[in-house]
Design an enzyme around this catalytic site. Sequence first.
Site, mmCIF file in Angstrom:
data_model
loop_
_atom_site.group_PDB
_atom_site.id
_atom_site.type_symbol
_atom_site.label_atom_id
_atom_site.label_comp_id
_atom_site.label_asym_id
_atom_site.label_seq_id
_atom_site.Cartn_x
_atom_site.Cartn_y
_atom_site.Cartn_z
ATOM 1 N N SER A 165 2.747 4.227 8.602
ATOM 2 C CA SER A 165 2.261 5.231 9.542
ATOM 3 C C SER A 165 0.827 5.589 9.188
ATOM 4 C CB SER A 165 3.132 6.492 9.460
ATOM 5 O OG SER A 165 2.561 7.563 10.173
ATOM 6 N N TYR A 178 7.278 13.459 4.809
ATOM 7 C CA TYR A 178 7.148 12.267 5.640
ATOM 8 C C TYR A 178 5.858 11.518 5.321
ATOM 9 C CZ TYR A 178 7.058 9.333 9.832
ATOM 10 O OH TYR A 178 7.012 8.263 10.694
#
Length: 282
Positions: A165, A178
């Site tokens: 990501s 995250y």
Amino acid sequence: MKLPLKTDLSGKVAVVTGAGGVLCGEFSKALAAAGAKVALLNRTLAHAEAVAEEIRAQGGTAKAYQCNVLDREALDACHQAVLADFGPCDILINGAGGNNPRATTDKEYFEPGDLDAETKSFFALDREGVEAVFNLNFTGVLLTTQVFARDMVGREGGNILNISSMNAYTPLTKIPAYSGAKAAVSNFTQWLAVHFAKTGIRVNAIAPGFFSTRQNAALLWKEDGTPTSRTEKILAATPMERFGRPEELLGAMLFLLDNSAASFITGVVLPVDGGFSAYSGV
């Protein structure tokens, strides 16, 4: 399905985790369209089965499997089922992941009054929530790779593709677990690439920018469909001024999995982000 590249995956067995989600469902359909036999792994079987049915309706080969990537016994059982149905794994896409509200702060910036207010600040983050997010995004990749990459050892052309990501490059506010887990995925991608370099297995990753999916819809859109303040910030920091479309990840995926076009590429994390990582904000 029209593919952006003519990557030929005929005869290959592809295993995709998180295959019931928007992005990994799109990956699965593209893999099948390129000729692969696709094993769709998902914690909720019905979601993966819906994608598998769509693939089969288009003439592809696919089967859904219920599997929790944090359960080693379940992974081993799923591996045996895939072996029986399709044969050994040639391509592994580690796509299972996600965030959890218990690992998210309420505000972007800490203010002294937050200690006494009903605000979930950094100091109030739930340990179990943080562990759940880190485990799903990182440990799930490790365990799944341990199980399915065994099939690739001693056979040329094995490919592992992890889904990182843009959080891995620069952490986003509110979601420390995250962001940290995705940074670990990028680092682990490089580690695996080196570790398997002499075995014929290539290991790479894609780092998507901002895509609007079921998982993050509540963060990006208000109930009336208008953008949240977070969406406004995202689009202001993305030079192309829009969210990515799931199909815009397919070219990167098919390129990295092509053993002719990308035969000397391993250990890279490829951003697909509309320029987000290139923009300094001024």
